[in-house]
Design a protein around this motif. Sequence first.
Motif, PDB file in Angstrom:
ATOM      1  N   LEU A  97       0.825  -1.203   0.000  1.00 10.14           N
ATOM      2  CA  LEU A  97       0.000   0.000   0.000  1.00 10.14           C
ATOM      3  C   LEU A  97       0.862   1.257   0.000  1.00 10.14           C
ATOM      4  N   ALA A  98       1.984   1.237   0.721  1.00  8.91           N
ATOM      5  CA  ALA A  98       2.857   2.410   0.761  1.00  8.91           C
ATOM      6  C   ALA A  98       3.421   2.713  -0.625  1.00  8.91           C
ATOM      7  N   ASN A  99       3.804   1.684  -1.372  1.00  5.09           N
ATOM      8  CA  ASN A  99       4.323   1.897  -2.722  1.00  5.09           C
ATOM      9  C   ASN A  99       3.241   2.417  -3.662  1.00  5.09           C
ATOM     10  N   ALA A 100       2.012   1.911  -3.507  1.00  9.23           N
ATOM     11  CA  ALA A 100       0.922   2.378  -4.357  1.00  9.23           C
ATOM     12  C   ALA A 100       0.621   3.854  -4.094  1.00  9.23           C
ATOM     13  N   ARG A 101       0.630   4.256  -2.820  1.00 10.32           N
ATOM     14  CA  ARG A 101       0.379   5.665  -2.497  1.00 10.32           C
ATOM     15  C   ARG A 101       1.508   6.557  -3.021  1.00 10.32           C
ATOM     16  N   THR A 102       2.732   6.066  -2.920  1.00 14.40           N
ATOM     17  CA  THR A 102       3.856   6.830  -3.468  1.00 14.40           C
ATOM     18  C   THR A 102       3.727   6.992  -4.971  1.00 14.40           C
ATOM     19  N   ALA A 103       3.315   5.929  -5.662  1.00 13.58           N
ATOM     20  CA  ALA A 103       3.143   5.994  -7.109  1.00 13.58           C
ATOM     21  C   ALA A 103       2.047   6.993  -7.478  1.00 13.58           C
ATOM     22  N   GLU A 104       0.936   6.971  -6.772  1.00 16.29           N
ATOM     23  CA  GLU A 104      -0.152   7.918  -7.051  1.00 16.29           C
ATOM     24  C   GLU A 104       0.313   9.357  -6.842  1.00 16.29           C
ATOM     25  N   TYR A 105       1.088   9.578  -5.800  1.00 16.58           N
ATOM     26  CA  TYR A 105       1.569  10.928  -5.534  1.00 16.58           C
ATOM     27  C   TYR A 105       2.526  11.394  -6.627  1.00 16.58           C
ATOM     28  N   LEU A 106       3.469  10.558  -7.027  1.00 18.94           N
ATOM     29  CA  LEU A 106       4.448  10.945  -8.039  1.00 18.94           C
ATOM     30  C   LEU A 106       3.788  11.202  -9.394  1.00 18.94           C
ATOM     31  N   VAL A 107       2.863  10.334  -9.791  1.00 23.11           N
ATOM     32  CA  VAL A 107       2.171  10.531 -11.071  1.00 23.11           C
ATOM     33  C   VAL A 107       1.309  11.785 -11.017  1.00 23.11           C
ATOM     34  N   GLY A 108       0.634  12.013  -9.880  1.00 21.36           N
ATOM     35  CA  GLY A 108      -0.194  13.200  -9.756  1.00 21.36           C
ATOM     36  C   GLY A 108       0.610  14.484  -9.796  1.00 21.36           C
ATOM     37  N   LYS A 109       1.773  14.493  -9.138  1.00 24.82           N
ATOM     38  CA  LYS A 109       2.564  15.716  -9.022  1.00 24.82           C
ATOM     39  C   LYS A 109       3.376  16.010 -10.279  1.00 24.82           C
ATOM     40  N   TYR A 110       3.992  14.974 -10.850  1.00 19.04           N
ATOM     41  CA  TYR A 110       4.952  15.213 -11.928  1.00 19.04           C
ATOM     42  C   TYR A 110       4.426  14.863 -13.318  1.00 19.04           C
ATOM     43  N   THR A 111       3.282  14.232 -13.432  1.00 18.56           N
ATOM     44  CA  THR A 111       2.717  13.905 -14.744  1.00 18.56           C
ATOM     45  C   THR A 111       1.364  14.570 -14.950  1.00 18.56           C
ATOM     46  N   LEU A 112       0.422  14.289 -14.055  1.00 19.20           N
ATOM     47  CA  LEU A 112      -0.938  14.772 -14.249  1.00 19.20           C
ATOM     48  C   LEU A 112      -1.069  16.274 -14.001  1.00 19.20           C
ATOM     49  N   SER A 113      -0.451  16.781 -12.951  1.00 17.58           N
ATOM     50  CA  SER A 113      -0.583  18.200 -12.629  1.00 17.58           C
ATOM     51  C   SER A 113       0.007  19.102 -13.723  1.00 17.58           C
ATOM     52  N   PRO A 114       1.226  18.863 -14.235  1.00 18.65           N
ATOM     53  CA  PRO A 114       1.712  19.696 -15.351  1.00 18.65           C
ATOM     54  C   PRO A 114       0.852  19.576 -16.602  1.00 18.65           C
ATOM     55  N   LEU A 115       0.343  18.379 -16.860  1.00 19.18           N
ATOM     56  CA  LEU A 115      -0.490  18.188 -18.045  1.00 19.18           C
ATOM     57  C   LEU A 115      -1.772  19.014 -17.957  1.00 19.18           C
ATOM     58  N   LEU A 116      -2.463  18.956 -16.824  1.00 20.53           N
ATOM     59  CA  LEU A 116      -3.700  19.711 -16.665  1.00 20.53           C
ATOM     60  C   LEU A 116      -3.433  21.210 -16.568  1.00 20.53           C
ATOM     61  N   THR A 117      -2.285  21.592 -16.056  1.00 21.80           N
ATOM     62  CA  THR A 117      -1.918  23.011 -16.062  1.00 21.80           C
ATOM     63  C   THR A 117      -1.749  23.522 -17.490  1.00 21.80           C
ATOM     64  N   ARG A 118      -1.178  22.696 -18.354  1.00 23.10           N
ATOM     65  CA  ARG A 118      -1.038  23.065 -19.774  1.00 23.10           C
ATOM     66  C   ARG A 118      -2.416  23.308 -20.401  1.00 23.10           C
ATOM     67  N   LEU A 119      -3.361  22.419 -20.108  1.00 27.18           N
ATOM     68  CA  LEU A 119      -4.709  22.581 -20.654  1.00 27.18           C
ATOM     69  C   LEU A 119      -5.398  23.811 -20.069  1.00 27.18           C
ATOM     70  N   ALA A 120      -5.270  23.996 -18.753  1.00 26.42           N
ATOM     71  CA  ALA A 120      -5.929  25.139 -18.103  1.00 26.42           C
ATOM     72  C   ALA A 120      -5.399  26.457 -18.644  1.00 26.42           C
ATOM     73  N   ASN A 121      -4.105  26.548 -18.874  1.00 25.89           N
ATOM     74  CA  ASN A 121      -3.532  27.795 -19.390  1.00 25.89           C
ATOM     75  C   ASN A 121      -4.060  28.134 -20.777  1.00 25.89           C
ATOM     76  N   ARG A 122      -4.248  27.130 -21.624  1.00 23.42           N
ATOM     77  CA  ARG A 122      -4.790  27.409 -22.955  1.00 23.42           C
ATOM     78  C   ARG A 122      -6.259  27.829 -22.867  1.00 23.42           C
ATOM     79  N   PHE A 123      -7.023  27.160 -22.026  1.00 22.17           N
ATOM     80  CA  PHE A 123      -8.421  27.556 -21.856  1.00 22.17           C
ATOM     81  C   PHE A 123      -8.515  28.982 -21.304  1.00 22.17           C
ATOM     82  N   ASN A 124      -7.648  29.307 -20.344  1.00 24.86           N
ATOM     83  CA  ASN A 124      -7.687  30.639 -19.742  1.00 24.86           C
ATOM     84  C   ASN A 124      -7.221  31.730 -20.716  1.00 24.86           C
ATOM     85  N   ALA A 125      -6.398  31.371 -21.670  1.00 23.08           N
ATOM     86  CA  ALA A 125      -5.919  32.359 -22.636  1.00 23.08           C
ATOM     87  C   ALA A 125      -6.853  32.512 -23.835  1.00 23.08           C
ATOM     88  N   GLU A 126      -7.528  31.432 -24.218  1.00 22.60           N
ATOM     89  CA  GLU A 126      -8.273  31.458 -25.463  1.00 22.60           C
ATOM     90  C   GLU A 126      -9.790  31.496 -25.276  1.00 22.60           C
TER      91      GLU A 126
END
Length: 474
Positions: free
Chosen positions: A315-344
């Motif tokens: 369980l500890a490894n699964a939680r670590t994996a969720e945190y790393l993917v959320g912070k370094y993969t999903l969060s930058p990706l959704l920030t990229r989308l949000a910035n385009r929506f906010n600009a356009e």
Amino acid sequence: MSILSNVDRVAGLFGLAPKAQGARRVQLPPWAQESSWSDLQDPDRSTYERQAEQYRNSPAFFASLTKITEAAATAKLAIFKGPGEDADAYEDHPFLDLLRQPAPGMEWLGLDKFTLIESIVASLGLAGDAFLYLGGRNAPTEPPGMLLPLRPDRVELVGQGSVVTGYAYTVMGRTWPIGLADMVHFKRFNPANDLYGLGQADAAFLAAEADVSAQRHNRAIFKNQARLSTVVESDMEFIDDDQRKLMEKWFKDKFTGGPEKAGQVAFLWAGFKARDLGMSQRDAEYIAGRKMNREDIFMALGVHPALMLSDDVPLANARTAEYLVGKYTLSPLLTRLANRFNAEVLPLYGPKDTLRWLDVVPRDTQQQLQQHTTYLDRGVLSINEVRTDLGMQPAEWGDVTWPEYQATVGKSAEPEPEPEEDDRRAPLLIAGRQDERQEDDAVDAADLETPKALGAGPELQALFLAAARVVSRG
């Protein structure tokens, strides 16, 4: 309406309007009009076919990209009344309603908020570009009435030199022009092209291609020449062909054909012996190579192996994996989308309206507990600030720190005073266990000489003594 507004409106009907008043009315650098600029050329469409083949045929690539797209599509988002962190969120907003039904009148596409975000993210992962058509409106300054994701291989940037003036959408052999104001272009960084993005499929191409080739190799082996696990050898110089066929038929009938025949012991004819082939070094290297290809795909797409592998994961490894993917993969990706929506898009509704995804990075509950405890004990956060961080309603008494609460509220209840002497209850006296000294004094006060003087016997004297004890007890 100003003259510039009218010009923008008329030009928008021909696909040439800027996205807002005064937008892009700046002096361009001298090289921008260079006609030999090559980045404007249409990319090779066969590249997208190869990328789509990776998605279809590589289980590791398909599963990894699906994890990312579905996580992005299920993330919560809200529209706020400003860009600041303390801005209030709208309870209802027209853009949120549009996301729920992105393509009115085209329900056969099956588009909704989930599939819209999924399509954008998947296109970014495959091609590095995602195109969103803003339709259903009379002028580019109006909010869109339709959000339609387009396949990247069907969209081409058009213009002069390096100046993009619009887009061309080709489908079924026909090409339709689309203006700048009617398209939102999401793209990843591409070191070799300024206008088109670089997909994660390109970075994972060799690993995915090797993975697909390995699967085809395995399929060919089982289809054409299934490898043997055991070889039957003979010491005899000559073996009759009928005897060989008889032994082969006996092996197939006895040991193959169903799971209930597994694990049996075979007794061979005299002069024959069985040799187990086992796994060769080459087979071991082949399996290790497939694992490396799989890990390279995970790395290129930014997915932690603990989220993908079927092995038992703590369980500890699964939680670590969720945190790393959320912070370094999903969060930058959704920030990229949000910035385009906010600009356009969002400025078409209100100049300060801001789209933001919520709770993308999962919280570490143990770390959060320690942090809240430390901040409360040291008076850094108030009780209501911690309650708000936990998603709880503020309390009327919670606008103070924990030390202040203990000093004013927690210790306001004084302990009850000790009762006075007169109010104290007498201790419970149990028969036969009363204070012996008090009992003896009462007995001594009794006139025990009377029965002796009257010449009473020992029995009468004992009875008189017992009566005296009863009287002393009250």
